[in-house]
Design a protein around this motif. Structure first.
Motif, PDB file in Angstrom:
ATOM      1  N   ASN A 125     -45.413  -8.434  42.524  1.00 53.26           N
ATOM      2  CA  ASN A 125     -45.162  -8.146  43.935  1.00 53.26           C
ATOM      3  C   ASN A 125     -44.506  -9.320  44.655  1.00 53.26           C
ATOM      4  OD1 ASN A 125     -46.245  -5.472  43.999  1.00 53.26           O
ATOM      5  ND2 ASN A 125     -48.275  -6.398  43.850  1.00 53.26           N
TER       6      ASN A 125
ATOM      7  N   LEU B  59     -39.538 -10.216  44.406  1.00 51.79           N
ATOM      8  CA  LEU B  59     -38.402 -10.023  45.325  1.00 51.79           C
ATOM      9  C   LEU B  59     -38.437 -11.025  46.472  1.00 51.79           C
ATOM     10  CD1 LEU B  59     -38.102  -6.139  45.402  1.00 51.79           C
ATOM     11  CD2 LEU B  59     -36.683  -7.788  44.166  1.00 51.79           C
TER      12      LEU B  59
ATOM     13  N   VAL C 133     -31.934  -6.781  37.274  1.00 52.94           N
ATOM     14  CA  VAL C 133     -32.200  -7.033  38.682  1.00 52.94           C
ATOM     15  C   VAL C 133     -31.049  -6.441  39.488  1.00 52.94           C
ATOM     16  CG1 VAL C 133     -32.497  -8.822  40.437  1.00 52.94           C
ATOM     17  CG2 VAL C 133     -33.469  -9.152  38.149  1.00 52.94           C
ATOM     18  N   ARG C 134     -31.393  -5.639  40.498  1.00 49.81           N
ATOM     19  CA  ARG C 134     -30.363  -5.029  41.345  1.00 49.81           C
ATOM     20  C   ARG C 134     -30.304  -5.781  42.662  1.00 49.81           C
ATOM     21  NH1 ARG C 134     -29.734  -0.662  44.966  1.00 49.81           N
ATOM     22  NH2 ARG C 134     -31.958  -0.189  44.908  1.00 49.81           N
ATOM     23  N   ARG C 135     -29.055  -6.106  43.069  1.00 50.55           N
ATOM     24  CA  ARG C 135     -28.821  -6.845  44.308  1.00 50.55           C
ATOM     25  C   ARG C 135     -27.862  -6.087  45.206  1.00 50.55           C
ATOM     26  NH1 ARG C 135     -27.347 -12.933  42.849  1.00 50.55           N
ATOM     27  NH2 ARG C 135     -27.840 -13.172  45.037  1.00 50.55           N
TER      28      ARG C 135
ATOM     29  N   LEU D 126     -32.884  -6.440  45.551  1.00 54.22           N
ATOM     30  CA  LEU D 126     -33.417  -5.156  45.996  1.00 54.22           C
ATOM     31  C   LEU D 126     -34.534  -4.633  45.111  1.00 54.22           C
ATOM     32  CD1 LEU D 126     -30.006  -3.456  46.851  1.00 54.22           C
ATOM     33  CD2 LEU D 126     -31.604  -4.566  48.429  1.00 54.22           C
ATOM     34  N   ASN D 127     -34.383  -4.711  43.816  1.00 58.74           N
ATOM     35  CA  ASN D 127     -35.452  -4.294  42.908  1.00 58.74           C
ATOM     36  C   ASN D 127     -35.222  -4.851  41.507  1.00 58.74           C
ATOM     37  OD1 ASN D 127     -33.436  -2.422  42.032  1.00 58.74           O
ATOM     38  ND2 ASN D 127     -35.030  -1.064  41.311  1.00 58.74           N
ATOM     39  N   ILE D 128     -36.274  -4.785  40.723  1.00 64.15           N
ATOM     40  CA  ILE D 128     -36.230  -5.216  39.334  1.00 64.15           C
ATOM     41  C   ILE D 128     -36.685  -4.037  38.508  1.00 64.15           C
ATOM     42  CG2 ILE D 128     -37.130  -6.861  37.647  1.00 64.15           C
ATOM     43  CD1 ILE D 128     -37.587  -8.778  40.083  1.00 64.15           C
ATOM     44  N   GLU D 129     -35.786  -3.511  37.709  1.00 57.47           N
ATOM     45  CA  GLU D 129     -36.053  -2.282  36.957  1.00 57.47           C
ATOM     46  C   GLU D 129     -37.271  -2.434  36.060  1.00 57.47           C
ATOM     47  OE1 GLU D 129     -32.552  -0.854  34.964  1.00 57.47           O
ATOM     48  OE2 GLU D 129     -31.354  -1.042  36.793  1.00 57.47           O
TER      49      GLU D 129
ATOM     50  N   THR E  23     -40.520  -3.850  39.768  1.00 54.60           N
ATOM     51  CA  THR E  23     -40.794  -3.659  41.204  1.00 54.60           C
ATOM     52  C   THR E  23     -40.213  -2.347  41.685  1.00 54.60           C
ATOM     53  OG1 THR E  23     -38.726  -4.778  41.869  1.00 54.60           O
ATOM     54  CG2 THR E  23     -40.746  -6.125  41.669  1.00 54.60           C
TER      55      THR E  23
END
Length: 135
Positions: free
Chosen positions: A42, A45, A119-121, A129-132, A135
Motif C-alpha cells: 500500500n 505508489l 508499473v503504469r505511469r 498510477l498502479n503496479i500490476e 496495487t
C-alpha cells in the motif's frame, strides 16, 4: 516463502544488471547506505510518487522479493531520504504510528526476486498510477 518485500527500479537498469550478473545497487546506495524496500504494498505508489515521479521518464518495474533468500541484512527502520529527497512529512521519525521500512544493507540477490511487476505511469505527468498484480 515468507511475506514478500518490494523494490521499485528502472526497468532498463534491472535488465542490465541481470544480463551482466553484476550486483544491483541503486544510484543512491552510496549516499543512503542501503537499498530502500517496503513490506506493505500500500506504500508503493506513495513512495514512487514522492521520490521518483518528477525526476525521470523511465519505465519502472516493481520487484517482489523473498526475504528468506537475501544474503544481506534487512533492518526495519524509520523512513529515510532517498538521495537528497526527503520522505513524506507524515513519515518523520517520532510521528504517531510512523511506519518502519525494510532497508537492505547489501545487494538484491537475483535468486531472491520471485516476480517482476509492470508499473503504469501517467504519460503526461509521470505520476505512478498502479503496479500490476500488486496495487
Amino acid at each position: 516463502m515468507t511475506e514478500p518485500l518490494y523494490h521499485l527500479v528502472p526497468k532498463d537498469s534491472w535488465i542490465e544488471h541481470q544480463q551482466s550478473r553484476k550486483p544491483y545497487f541503486p544510484p543512491t546506495y552510496d549516499q543512503d547506505g542501503f537499498i530502500h524496500l517496503t513490506k506493505d504494498p500500500n506504500f508503493l505508489l506513495g513512495v514512487a510518487n514522492n521520490f521518483y515521479s518528477s525526476k525521470d521518464p523511465w519505465e519502472w518495474i516493481c520487484l517482489r522479493i523473498d526475504p528468506s533468500r537475501l544474503t544481506s541484512e534487512v533492518r526495519y527502520e524509520p523512513a529515510a531520504p532517498v538521495g537528497n529527497t526527503a520522505p513524506p512529512t507524515g513519515w518523520k521519525e517520532g510521528a504517531l504510528e510512523a511506519p518502519v521500512f525494510p532497508h537492505l544493507y547489501g545487494t538484491i540477490d537475483f535468486d531472491a526476486v520471485t516476480a517482476e511487476h509492470a508499473v503504469r505511469r501517467d504519460s503526461q505527468q509521470g505520476t505512478f498510477l498502479n503496479i500490476e498484480g500488486v496495487t
